[in-house]
Write a protein that holds these residues in place. Structure first.
Motif, PDB file in Angstrom:
ATOM      1  N   ILE A 158     -10.962  -4.404  -0.177  1.00  0.00           N
ATOM      2  CA  ILE A 158     -10.438  -5.714  -0.583  1.00  0.00           C
ATOM      3  C   ILE A 158      -9.554  -5.565  -1.812  1.00  0.00           C
ATOM      4  N   ALA A 159      -9.963  -4.713  -2.748  1.00  0.00           N
ATOM      5  CA  ALA A 159      -9.167  -4.479  -3.948  1.00  0.00           C
ATOM      6  C   ALA A 159      -7.818  -3.865  -3.604  1.00  0.00           C
ATOM      7  N   ALA A 160      -7.800  -2.950  -2.652  1.00  0.00           N
ATOM      8  CA  ALA A 160      -6.535  -2.331  -2.239  1.00  0.00           C
ATOM      9  C   ALA A 160      -5.585  -3.384  -1.690  1.00  0.00           C
ATOM     10  N   PHE A 161      -6.131  -4.331  -0.949  1.00  0.00           N
ATOM     11  CA  PHE A 161      -5.301  -5.420  -0.419  1.00  0.00           C
ATOM     12  C   PHE A 161      -4.799  -6.320  -1.540  1.00  0.00           C
ATOM     13  N   ILE A 162      -5.705  -6.831  -2.363  1.00  0.00           N
ATOM     14  CA  ILE A 162      -5.299  -7.748  -3.441  1.00  0.00           C
ATOM     15  C   ILE A 162      -4.324  -7.065  -4.397  1.00  0.00           C
ATOM     16  N   GLY A 163      -4.653  -5.828  -4.778  1.00  0.00           N
ATOM     17  CA  GLY A 163      -3.851  -5.138  -5.773  1.00  0.00           C
ATOM     18  C   GLY A 163      -2.446  -4.807  -5.321  1.00  0.00           C
ATOM     19  N   SER A 164      -2.262  -4.587  -4.031  1.00  0.00           N
ATOM     20  CA  SER A 164      -0.929  -4.286  -3.524  1.00  0.00           C
ATOM     21  C   SER A 164      -0.205  -5.529  -3.002  1.00  0.00           C
ATOM     22  N   GLU A 165      -0.949  -6.484  -2.470  1.00  0.00           N
ATOM     23  CA  GLU A 165      -0.344  -7.671  -1.861  1.00  0.00           C
ATOM     24  C   GLU A 165       0.213  -8.649  -2.892  1.00  0.00           C
ATOM     25  N   TRP A 166      -0.448  -8.760  -4.037  1.00  0.00           N
ATOM     26  CA  TRP A 166      -0.098  -9.832  -4.967  1.00  0.00           C
ATOM     27  C   TRP A 166       0.629  -9.305  -6.203  1.00  0.00           C
ATOM     28  N   GLN A 167       1.495  -8.331  -5.998  1.00  0.00           N
ATOM     29  CA  GLN A 167       2.344  -7.851  -7.087  1.00  0.00           C
ATOM     30  C   GLN A 167       3.598  -8.722  -7.178  1.00  0.00           C
ATOM     31  N   SER A 168       3.983  -9.067  -8.399  1.00  0.00           N
ATOM     32  CA  SER A 168       5.161  -9.925  -8.563  1.00  0.00           C
ATOM     33  C   SER A 168       5.827  -9.631  -9.897  1.00  0.00           C
ATOM     34  N   TYR A 169       7.078  -9.189  -9.830  1.00  0.00           N
ATOM     35  CA  TYR A 169       7.818  -8.900 -11.062  1.00  0.00           C
ATOM     36  C   TYR A 169       9.327  -8.972 -10.814  1.00  0.00           C
TER      37      TYR A 169
END
Length: 428
Positions: A215-226
């Motif tokens: 789940i962390a791999a999904f959240i950490g990669s999916e919700w990047q914004s810059y």
């Protein structure tokens, strides 16, 4: 009490680069996407992580205080079930966004910071599970992902309803093995775990640790914004719209926003009392006689932490309202006004400012804490904000700048929501 802050000089937020994020395995992220939206992780198999952190709502649920177990639907359309399954209280705090949680600088999560990077218990994190948190979680996101599963109001349900909640009555970690067994005995999940984790040779090896890490791999990669207009201004010199540029100067200057909202994530990750109006069930401790929320003190038991909450990131803030730990303001400009003058804003606050799903039998209890004169006085005495006089035009300019912190691709996530999940349960 009002604490005064002094600035050493102009503060400028920093941009974010891809290398600033933890590295996540693509196969694990794909597996995590399925788990994130699979209701198999909840006690009654009726709510997923995505129910309160949905792609269509930019990783939140769009309401001030949500409905977890006992709810049907999403966001403002989520309602309580009828009969014996109807909810008995709202979720006590606003569902925070998931943006940039995979950034290497993130050191604590949740509004009270009750999960932080620490080896005090020998497992890498300081959490409510203390020494019972299993070893092997690879990021703070993985640790965070496990705890909604232990909350009766969020995902677990009551001990009389299912075996997960029943086990939690014995100890906070006792429900996790039951959830892990549910997942790994589904053939498709079992095969995915074997394929995604080198140390997993057969489905029987899967524990809650691998579930949390996926789940962390999904959240950490999916919700990047810059990739916001502000980032382009910083890196390429692309001009901001005039109102946003005026707001930028106010944000880093007269309005003093950058005292706490600084750094690449626009947060110092500190804890402050900002005097938000109190309402809702409160995140009460076992011995609290009233529906209050003492904030950081609930995690530390330190009196000096009373009524203080974490500084939220402001990246994509225009997409993630309502605002504040309890969602006291649905409108971003109202939140700006509150931060400029909390005392006046609190006096002028009205009960239509938050966005609350309609639950008729809870409406009287929603605001009952405001009738407690002594508790209201205690909260009013703690304030870490120095008032700043802002005109309506200046508030509008600051709001324009905050909109310039919205990533251009924020609404287009690389993976999105799956159409189906291995359990066969309905995907919200």
């Amino acid at each position: 009490m009002i604490l005064l802050f002094s600035l050493p000089g102009p503060i400028q937020a920093e941009t974010i680069k891809p290398e600033d994020f933890l590295t996540f395995d693509a196969k694990q992220a794909k597996l995590g996407q399925l788990l994130f939206y699979d209701k198999i992780l909840s006690g009654n198999r009726n709510i997923s992580c995505g129910t309160c952190h949905h792609h269509s709502l930019h990783g939140t649920d769009g309401v001030s205080l949500g409905i977890g177990e006992g709810g049907i639907g999403l966001g403002t359309k989520r309602v309580s079930e009828d009969g014996t399954n109807r909810i008995i209280k709202r979720i006590p705090r606003n569902a925070p966004g998931l943006w940039n949680l995979g950034h290497r600088d993130v050191k604590n999560v949740f509004h009270d910071g009750r999960i932080s990077v620490s080896d005090v218990y020998g497992n890498g994190f300081d959490t409510p599970a203390e020494e019972w948190l299993p070893k092997g979680l690879t990021s703070i996101i993985a640790a965070q992902a496990l705890f909604p599963m232990t909350s009766g109001a969020e995902m677990a349900g009551t001990h009389a309803e299912n075996e997960v909640a029943g086990a939690l009555k014995d100890r906070i970690d006792k429900g996790w093995p039951i959830i892990a067994k549910r997942v790994r005995t589904i053939p498709e999940y079992g095969a995915l775990f074997v394929d995604s984790f080198e140390h997993i040779n057969k489905p029987e090896d899967v524990t809650i640790v691998e579930i949390g890490n996926a789940i962390a791999a999904f959240i950490g990669s999916e919700w990047q914004s810059y990739d916001s207009p502000y980032d382009e201004w910083l890196t390429k010199g692309t001009p901001l719209p005039e109102a946003a540029d005026r707001g930028r100067k106010l944000f880093f200057g007269k309005a003093n926003c950058a005292q706490c909202h600084n750094g690449p994530l626009f947060t110092d990750q500190g804890f402050y009392a900002i005097g938000l109006p109190a309402f809702g069930p409160g995140r009460t401790r076992k011995f609290d006689p009233i529906p209050r929320d003492v904030g950081r003190m609930g995690a530390t038991d330190q009196l000096e932490d009373a009524y203080r909450f974490s500084t939220p990131t402001l990246r994509n803030v225009a997409l993630t309202g309502p605002y504040g730990h309890n969602g006291a303001y649905s409108d971003l400009s109202d939140m700006i006004r509150h931060m400029a003058d909390p005392v006046t804003a609190r006096e002028q606050w009205t009960r239509n400012k938050p966005t609350l799903p309609n639950v008729p039998w809870l409406q009287k209890a929603d605001f009952i804490i405001q009738e407690d004169r002594l508790e209201m006085a205690r909260q009013a005495r703690v304030l870490d904000v120095v008032p700043v006089a802002l005109s309506d035009a200046e508030v509008a300019d600051i709001e324009a700048f905050l909109h310039a912190l919205t990533g251009k691709t924020a609404a287009t996530r690389p993976m999105g929501r799956p159409d189906k999940v291995p359990s066969g349960l309905q995907v919200d």
